[in-house]
Every structure is written in C-alpha cells, then in structure tokens.
Design a protein around this motif. Structure first.
Motif, short mmCIF file in Angstrom:
data_model
loop_
_atom_site.label_atom_id
_atom_site.label_comp_id
_atom_site.label_asym_id
_atom_site.label_seq_id
_atom_site.Cartn_x
_atom_site.Cartn_y
_atom_site.Cartn_z
N ASN A 57 -13.12 2.74 17.14
CA ASN A 57 -14.09 1.64 17.05
C ASN A 57 -14.96 1.76 15.80
OD1 ASN A 57 -13.37 0.39 19.56
ND2 ASN A 57 -14.42 2.04 20.62
N GLY A 58 -15.31 2.98 15.45
CA GLY A 58 -16.11 3.17 14.24
C GLY A 58 -15.36 2.73 13.00
N GLY A 59 -14.06 3.02 12.95
CA GLY A 59 -13.24 2.61 11.81
C GLY A 59 -13.16 1.11 11.68
N LEU A 60 -13.01 0.41 12.82
CA LEU A 60 -12.95 -1.05 12.80
C LEU A 60 -14.27 -1.65 12.34
CD1 LEU A 60 -11.06 -1.90 16.13
CD2 LEU A 60 -10.13 -1.76 13.82
N ILE A 61 -15.37 -1.12 12.85
CA ILE A 61 -16.69 -1.67 12.51
C ILE A 61 -17.04 -1.40 11.06
CG2 ILE A 61 -19.16 -1.52 12.98
CD1 ILE A 61 -18.38 -0.89 15.93
N VAL A 62 -16.90 -0.15 10.63
CA VAL A 62 -17.25 0.21 9.25
C VAL A 62 -16.33 -0.51 8.26
CG1 VAL A 62 -17.37 2.09 7.57
CG2 VAL A 62 -18.24 2.43 9.89
N GLY A 63 -15.02 -0.51 8.55
CA GLY A 63 -14.08 -1.20 7.68
C GLY A 63 -14.39 -2.68 7.57
N GLY A 64 -14.78 -3.29 8.70
CA GLY A 64 -15.14 -4.70 8.68
C GLY A 64 -16.40 -4.98 7.88
N LEU A 65 -17.39 -4.13 8.05
CA LEU A 65 -18.64 -4.31 7.31
C LEU A 65 -18.42 -4.17 5.81
CD1 LEU A 65 -21.15 -2.36 9.60
CD2 LEU A 65 -20.96 -4.84 9.29
N ILE A 66 -17.54 -3.26 5.43
CA ILE A 66 -17.21 -3.10 4.01
C ILE A 66 -16.48 -4.34 3.49
CG2 ILE A 66 -15.86 -1.75 2.34
CD1 ILE A 66 -16.31 0.69 4.10
N ALA A 85 -11.50 -22.26 1.92
CA ALA A 85 -11.18 -22.36 3.35
C ALA A 85 -10.45 -21.10 3.82
CB ALA A 85 -10.34 -23.59 3.62
N GLY A 86 -9.54 -20.61 2.99
CA GLY A 86 -8.83 -19.37 3.32
C GLY A 86 -9.77 -18.18 3.39
N ILE A 87 -10.77 -18.17 2.52
CA ILE A 87 -11.76 -17.08 2.51
C ILE A 87 -12.60 -17.12 3.78
CG2 ILE A 87 -13.78 -16.16 1.31
CD1 ILE A 87 -12.47 -17.33 -1.29
N VAL A 88 -12.95 -18.34 4.23
CA VAL A 88 -13.69 -18.47 5.49
C VAL A 88 -12.88 -17.90 6.64
CG1 VAL A 88 -14.61 -20.11 7.17
CG2 VAL A 88 -15.07 -20.44 4.74
N LEU A 89 -11.59 -18.20 6.67
CA LEU A 89 -10.72 -17.66 7.72
C LEU A 89 -10.58 -16.15 7.61
CD1 LEU A 89 -7.91 -20.38 7.74
CD2 LEU A 89 -9.75 -20.06 9.40
N LEU A 90 -10.56 -15.64 6.38
CA LEU A 90 -10.54 -14.20 6.18
C LEU A 90 -11.81 -13.57 6.76
CD1 LEU A 90 -9.53 -12.24 3.00
CD2 LEU A 90 -11.74 -11.79 4.05
N ALA A 91 -12.95 -14.20 6.52
CA ALA A 91 -14.22 -13.68 7.03
C ALA A 91 -14.25 -13.71 8.57
CB ALA A 91 -15.39 -14.49 6.47
N VAL A 92 -13.65 -14.76 9.15
CA VAL A 92 -13.57 -14.85 10.61
C VAL A 92 -12.72 -13.70 11.16
CG1 VAL A 92 -12.67 -16.21 12.55
CG2 VAL A 92 -13.94 -17.34 10.70
N THR A 93 -11.63 -13.39 10.46
CA THR A 93 -10.77 -12.28 10.86
C THR A 93 -11.52 -10.96 10.80
OG1 THR A 93 -8.84 -13.46 10.00
CG2 THR A 93 -8.58 -11.11 10.42
N VAL A 94 -12.27 -10.76 9.73
CA VAL A 94 -13.06 -9.53 9.58
C VAL A 94 -14.12 -9.45 10.67
CG1 VAL A 94 -14.68 -8.31 8.08
CG2 VAL A 94 -12.62 -9.34 7.11
N LEU A 95 -14.76 -10.58 10.96
CA LEU A 95 -15.76 -10.61 12.03
C LEU A 95 -15.11 -10.26 13.37
CD1 LEU A 95 -18.70 -11.24 12.80
CD2 LEU A 95 -18.01 -13.62 13.14
N GLY A 96 -13.90 -10.77 13.58
CA GLY A 96 -13.17 -10.44 14.80
C GLY A 96 -12.85 -8.96 14.88
N GLN A 97 -12.51 -8.37 13.74
CA GLN A 97 -12.23 -6.93 13.70
C GLN A 97 -13.45 -6.13 14.12
OE1 GLN A 97 -10.50 -5.27 10.03
NE2 GLN A 97 -12.04 -3.64 10.16
#
Length: 213
Positions: A57-66, A85-97
């Motif tokens: 979980n720490g890896g997912l959170i830290v990696g996402g924040l980076i 628009a693709g960047i927004v979807l990328l950010a949504v994916t990172v937020l999901g991570q």
C-alpha cells in the motif's frame, strides 16, 4: 526547461519505478498464505493484517503521489485538447492507484463502513487504457506518429491481458485463478507508458514540440 519542470519530468521516471518496484518486491516477500500468483489478487498483499501491508500500500500511495507532478508537467507540454483529455484520464488512474492503497482490502475493519476498494481498482484498470488511447490520438493530431502509435499499442495491452485471462478460465476455473497476472501486466503497461512519456518529454528541445518527429 525550468528546474521545476525538470524535477516534475523526473517524477515520471520515479513514479513507475517506485510503484512497480514495491509490487514486485511484495510478491517475493509475501508468504504463500498471503499471496501466490495462481490463487490470489495483487491487492491481497495489501489486505489489512498482511505482512506486506505497508510495503504494497505504501508503494502505491507514494508512487501515485510522485506521479501527480508529472501529470502537471505533461499538461504544460500538451499541444491540443485530446492530449490534455488523456492527461486528465492519466491523473484519474493515478488517483485510483492511491485509492487502492488507501482503501485497501478490509479497510472497513479500520475505518469507514463501506468499502471503496473495488471503485479505486476499477478507476485504475478501467481508465488506464483510455488514457493511452486518447493521449495517443492527441499525439497523432500533433504529428507525433511514434508517440501516438506507442501510446495506443500500450493501451491495447490492458484489454488483451484481461481477454487472455478470461479465455484461460475456460468457464470452469475460479475467477481468482491467476487473477494477479493480468493485474500485473496492466500495471506494467501503465507504468511503462508513463516512463515512455517521461523520456519523451525529457528529450524535447523545448516545451512546445518534439525534437525529432
């Protein structure tokens, strides 16, 4: 390129390394009763009480924040609405991570009465391929054929991995069987795409265009 943008670009390299490194390391140190490729999902390594709980979980959170500073860097280098628009979807994916790490399996035993793990996971695996396809379409519109083709093809890895897994079940196996494999393939595909974008941005001569089309 300013120093802030340079650091944000490097975040695009560090984010997938941290995320995938933590996941892979967790698979090596997780005891068989917690995780096996054949019988468990990746998220089982982040289940409440699992020995790999902090690592996964720490890896997912830290990696996402980076990853968020890199999403901003991509936005500053975007060339059209489709790329944005693709960047927004990328950010949504990172937020999901990040959400997968925060809303880990059985997080209801610690906080909240309703589980949000499935929603977070779906926002990763369901949105990631569309991020690649939409951004790739924008890159094609900008004349970046190599980046466009790479983004679209990497995006196709996601549904292909899940399709192969579904076909391998042959209608008789438990849906947990080898479930971690397509998950990991999808994670590597997304991480590899982010890394590709970071290298691409880093190799540009300026903030507005690709150095060699």
């Amino acid at each position: 390129m300013t120093e802030t943008k340079r650091i944000a670009t490097y975040c695009g390299i560090a984010a997938p390394v941290v995320t995938l490194g933590a996941i892979l390391l967790a698979t090596f140190v997780a005891p068989p009763e917690t995780f096996t490729w054949r019988t468990r999902a990746l998220s089982d390594m982040g289940r409440y009480g699992a020995p790999t709980f902090p690592l996964f979980n720490g890896g997912l959170i830290v990696g996402g924040l980076i990853g968020f500073p890199f999403a901003w860097r991509l936005w500053t280098a975007s060339r059209n609405r489709l790329e944005r628009a693709g960047i927004v979807l990328l950010a949504v994916t990172v937020l999901g991570q990040i959400g997968v790490g925060i809303f880990f399996l059985e997080h209801t035993a610690v906080y909240l009465e309703r589980s949000f793990h499935a929603v977070a996971a779906l926002s990763v695996f369901g949105v990631a391929p569309f991020a690649g396809w939409v951004y790739g379409a924008g890159a094609a519109l900008a004349g970046d054929r190599r980046l466009a083709l790479s983004s679209i093809l990497i995006g196709l890895v996601h549904p292909l991995a899940w399709a192969v897994w579904i076909l391998s079940l042959d209608g008789g196996a438990d849906t947990d069987t080898w479930f971690a494999v397509p998950e990991f393939v999808a994670a590597v595909a997304f991480g590899g795409w982010v890394l590709l974008l970071a290298v691409t941005i880093a190799s540009r001569n300026d903030d507005t265009g690709w150095s060699a089309r």
